[in-house]
Design an enzyme around this catalytic site. Sequence first.
Site, PDB file in Angstrom:
ATOM      1  N   GLU A 315       0.835  -1.105  -0.044  1.00 54.20           N
ATOM      2  CA  GLU A 315      -0.092  -0.004  -0.002  1.00 54.20           C
ATOM      3  C   GLU A 315       1.075   1.201  -0.059  1.00 54.20           C
ATOM      4  OE1 GLU A 315      -2.326  -0.458   3.590  1.00 54.20           O
ATOM      5  OE2 GLU A 315      -2.977  -2.662   3.174  1.00 54.20           O
ATOM      6  N   CYS A 411      -9.817  -0.230   8.490  1.00 53.92           N
ATOM      7  CA  CYS A 411      -9.449   0.877   8.997  1.00 53.92           C
ATOM      8  C   CYS A 411     -10.467   1.940   8.171  1.00 53.92           C
ATOM      9  CB  CYS A 411      -8.051   1.383   8.671  1.00 53.92           C
ATOM     10  SG  CYS A 411      -7.560   0.866   7.137  1.00 53.92           S
TER      11      CYS A 411
END
Lengths: 645, 645
Positions: A315, A411
Amino acid sequence: MKHLSSLPLRDIKINDNFWNRYTKLIPEVILPYQWNILNDRVPDAPASYCLRNFRIAAKEENGERLGTVFQDSDAYKWLEAVAYSLAADPDPELEKNADEVIALLGRAQQPDGYLNTYFTCIAPENRWRNLCEGHELYCAGHLFEAAAAYYETTGKRKILDISCRFADLLCTVFGPEEGKLHGYPGHPEVELALVRLYQVTGNDTYLNLGKYFLDVRGGKPNYFLQEMSQPDFHHIFPEFRGYDPAYSQSHLPVLLQKTAEGHAVRAVYLYCAMTDIAYYYQDKQLLEQCVRLWYNVVQKRMYITGSIGSSGFLERFTVDYDLPNDSGYSETCASIGLALFGLRMARLTRDASYIDIAERALYNTVRGGIALTGDRYFYVNPLEVWPDICIENTSREHVKAVRQKWFDVACCPTNIARTFSSLGQYIYSASENELFVNLFINNKASAVIGGSTVSINTITDYPKTGHVIFEVEADSMEFTLFIRVPDFAEKLLVSVNNNSADLKIENGYCMISKVWNGKESVDFSFEIRSKLIYANPQVRASVGKAAILRGPEVYCLEEADNGTQLAALSISEGVSLREEWQEELFGGTMVVHLEGEKSLPGDNENTSYSTAPNKKEKIDLTAIPYGSWNNRTPGEMIVWLHTSK
Amino acid sequence: MKHLSSLPLRDIKINDNFWNRYTKLIPEVILPYQWNILNDRVPDAPASYCLRNFRIAAKEENGERLGTVFQDSDAYKWLEAVAYSLAADPDPELEKNADEVIALLGRAQQPDGYLNTYFTCIAPENRWRNLCEGHELYCAGHLFEAAAAYYETTGKRKILDISCRFADLLCTVFGPEEGKLHGYPGHPEVELALVRLYQVTGNDTYLNLGKYFLDVRGGKPNYFLQEMSQPDFHHIFPEFRGYDPAYSQSHLPVLLQKTAEGHAVRAVYLYCAMTDIAYYYQDKQLLEQCVRLWYNVVQKRMYITGSIGSSGFLERFTVDYDLPNDSGYSETCASIGLALFGLRMARLTRDASYIDIAERALYNTVRGGIALTGDRYFYVNPLEVWPDICIENTSREHVKAVRQKWFDVACCPTNIARTFSSLGQYIYSASENELFVNLFINNKASAVIGGSTVSINTITDYPKTGHVIFEVEADSMEFTLFIRVPDFAEKLLVSVNNNSADLKIENGYCMISKVWNGKESVDFSFEIRSKLIYANPQVRASVGKAAILRGPEVYCLEEADNGTQLAALSISEGVSLREEWQEELFGGTMVVHLEGEKSLPGDNENTSYSTAPNKKEKIDLTAIPYGSWNNRTPGEMIVWLHTSK
């Protein structure tokens, strides 16, 4: 550096044709849905375990503490969102649930102030011994942010006291003094949260600790590699073997980092803290570093949708101009962090261009991260989706063709909730003699400026049009109204009390300095026009292509309007774009019509290759805002279209 | 189905301007270099441990058995390559080394015939208990292939005896009978190798076991999932948790698999065995299935370079037309397997189109897998490389910008060695009254056809030109000479003994049926012309682009000739291609010159996006064969170029 702060959220009442489609969902759908998730009550969704973990830590339930190491933070972000929502819409039931969670946190907190279900339940002997992977400080940060928000809205001290006890513990554990740990979080977050805790408590030991975490970051030898070299070190994430400190922006001291590196969310959360500390310590060198990193991100490492993180694996940022459309990461949380960074930079520099980017992130990637129903989410937000290749056990596994109920690593959904419920923070900033308007959202607000209160009604149908009326009511107050002139605005006109005014524009803000007295009105209008945007040829994935941008909104083509094989479409450079308002679509949306061509096989349509060039047929195309995509029949989506002269 | 077989390699002497650059390297560089690797004598190369492991298994050395579970196979493939090389070039030193390795294998073999260093040294209790991941049968297969080759070349029985003892053990362990395991290999290879062992021994229990492994594959419940459900099962590969049986083509019985799925090398090795078994059992249904899978691969899941495997993760097939140029896998071994599959299909069907693909794989991807120096290798062979993004810990980590000394998983280098050292198998096939010429490679060969020997000299500078002279010498023998007419051939002319002949072409072969007597000559010539190839618009990564194909060779543009930012180049559809022979380049190469345009930023060159369309400037471009890329200064490379009308 002079201080600008947001207005308290309770002083801003948003009622906006565009944003109501989300803000009204917050108390009605989003927070109740996420509450059910946190309580593991949503069938067929990945289990959260989040509140159950706190009960286990509080020894009120037996069982194994489950979920990711940072699972606690989902509850904290939900609480933070609840706090913002209560500021706008009091809701006793919601507040009761929140109070019960906070009480549970209190019971799960250890006698010394420590609060973390993973380490308390699973590895108490490893407290603070794996800062790289443990997310103890990350979770603490989200607790502190929730505490600040909840205290500000409700005035209740309970969660603030819990946080301060924990923060006090941190101050005894970390710091430059001998005998303290000279470590810092593997995932930045607590730094900006310590600043937030300082803002509500005035306790500058918190601010100092936030600064210390920045100062010590990236020193040699690398703290995380030292941790990992301990004989009894235990990896939480097996993939962290062979750890590259750049992943957590700990490869160099923050002042020496020239480019945005590593995990994108970590990076922008760190940069937010750097901006905060630059302000409170009036550190110009640190601010310059923030500017440098900002421009590296937004000029060279950001998708046109305001999303960041080009690598599906880890990421992370990669290199300048590496922006693959179908395989990037573009995490929702990273765009939220970018918006937060931009807001802070705008406050510190009084430069509206930071808001242009924050707005781009909010209107496109963050908005795209949630369904119009409020209960389905994207974690990854690519600019081109071909559902057939979004399959498990491949390089594109991270790309989902439809929004999900929840995630094992979850998240993003609560991050969207706290962002949309605190949208007001982006609208205004103020100082003792300035009122800044950043976003154009229909609302009624009051602001205390230089000790007196001014009320301001913003009346607009933005982004449908660029017409914004500000009704200002004040009692003989002198201040400057700064109205952001977006980078895309054309034919700007301003009149004050129906008298056209000279334009004074500085750093992207139109400035109206006067004594405001009684009811006055500012008519601010600019043209919003759909435009073709072209990629720098160094952006390999998009060279020779164009995207459609209208105001803050990037447009995309969906299969629902344009059929399949969207990658085979092309348009002429400079093709005319025809706008049409569709009141029923997505709650009211400007669609863009344009003419294109679709490539067809030159001869045999059943083989990959041919000596015959493709044929082309004309096709009428319809584009919709990227932020609204995937709210109809799922299918293909594309932002960048091939162009021909 | 009538039998066609290759000529014995010792009866083919290759001396070819094009291929000498590799075949001469085999004894001089490639085999000695790989010998040093197998003995861990190459500085800064990943350790092999391969021969050391055998010594440990033979209890002649102490220490931990290291390397991947399938490390043994590297020695076997090296031995197989040595066998082929000895057939062409006797080399006592090399043969002595091989004999010593074989003696070591004998000492490492267990009393019951079992031979595998991983399970013998590390997990003897888990023999045959993790067929999915254990690669015991895969390694056995490579042993058997080496044994067949070494025995055929040298006549020495030692490695054949070792193999037969092991194969006899397999026959007692696996089979349909009660009390035997009804399992099959997680990585196909032993099936085709058992056929090979049958071919040299005539022992049809080996053939039957090969067939059994195909018959039982993909039955319900899935064998591998059953293995994994055992309470004491131990994963060798952590990433195999959540195993998808399609990865190993065990999701369905082989006859019911409609598309090529899973790990590309596993797939094509399986299809090779299916072709073999289809022949020996005259199983038309199985052959039809081979045809179906072949066409799925080559029409819809193959890169123009003859490479396969679109996903970097798990090295697997994805879906039709998903062929990303910069992130695919395109493993060298997979193209080797595709060539082997094509060769088998051509032998079974007498259809030259299978060779068109095998040739494409050999001339491009396999050739590209090795440096012209012989000691550097590519495992992954993408069609577009931007070195800046080939960085660790990203989604493109699998792509290397330069060839490597060796790999932790090192299947490819020895596979290239055995492929190039057995290149002769691709040139000819024969039956009792047919001689097929598949590849055009300068060589002298003799073939036994219907009991008599014919000698055939092939004289050609292919692929520089398509002019091939066959000098045939026979003693009044009647047979048909089949000469492959490549799919790219134009203006084909054939003359026999200087008399132009009528063309009789069937299934892509030009047929010359006659009584051959004394010295005769066939002059076979066709034009090879550089052509632009266009992708089917469903190939999203390449729609609107063109590639250059010249004969069997795909061309690419390298930074060394064309500067950086190759993705910003475009050409006109139908642009003229000018060929130039460069004698000094890569040992003699046709380069292709063409005119193109390079996109330049429309305005600000330091940002990713602009409202101004790109400017374009003319640029002279030079393309070289893909198989020769990365033999000069490392840099960017691209195959598919944007086109404009």
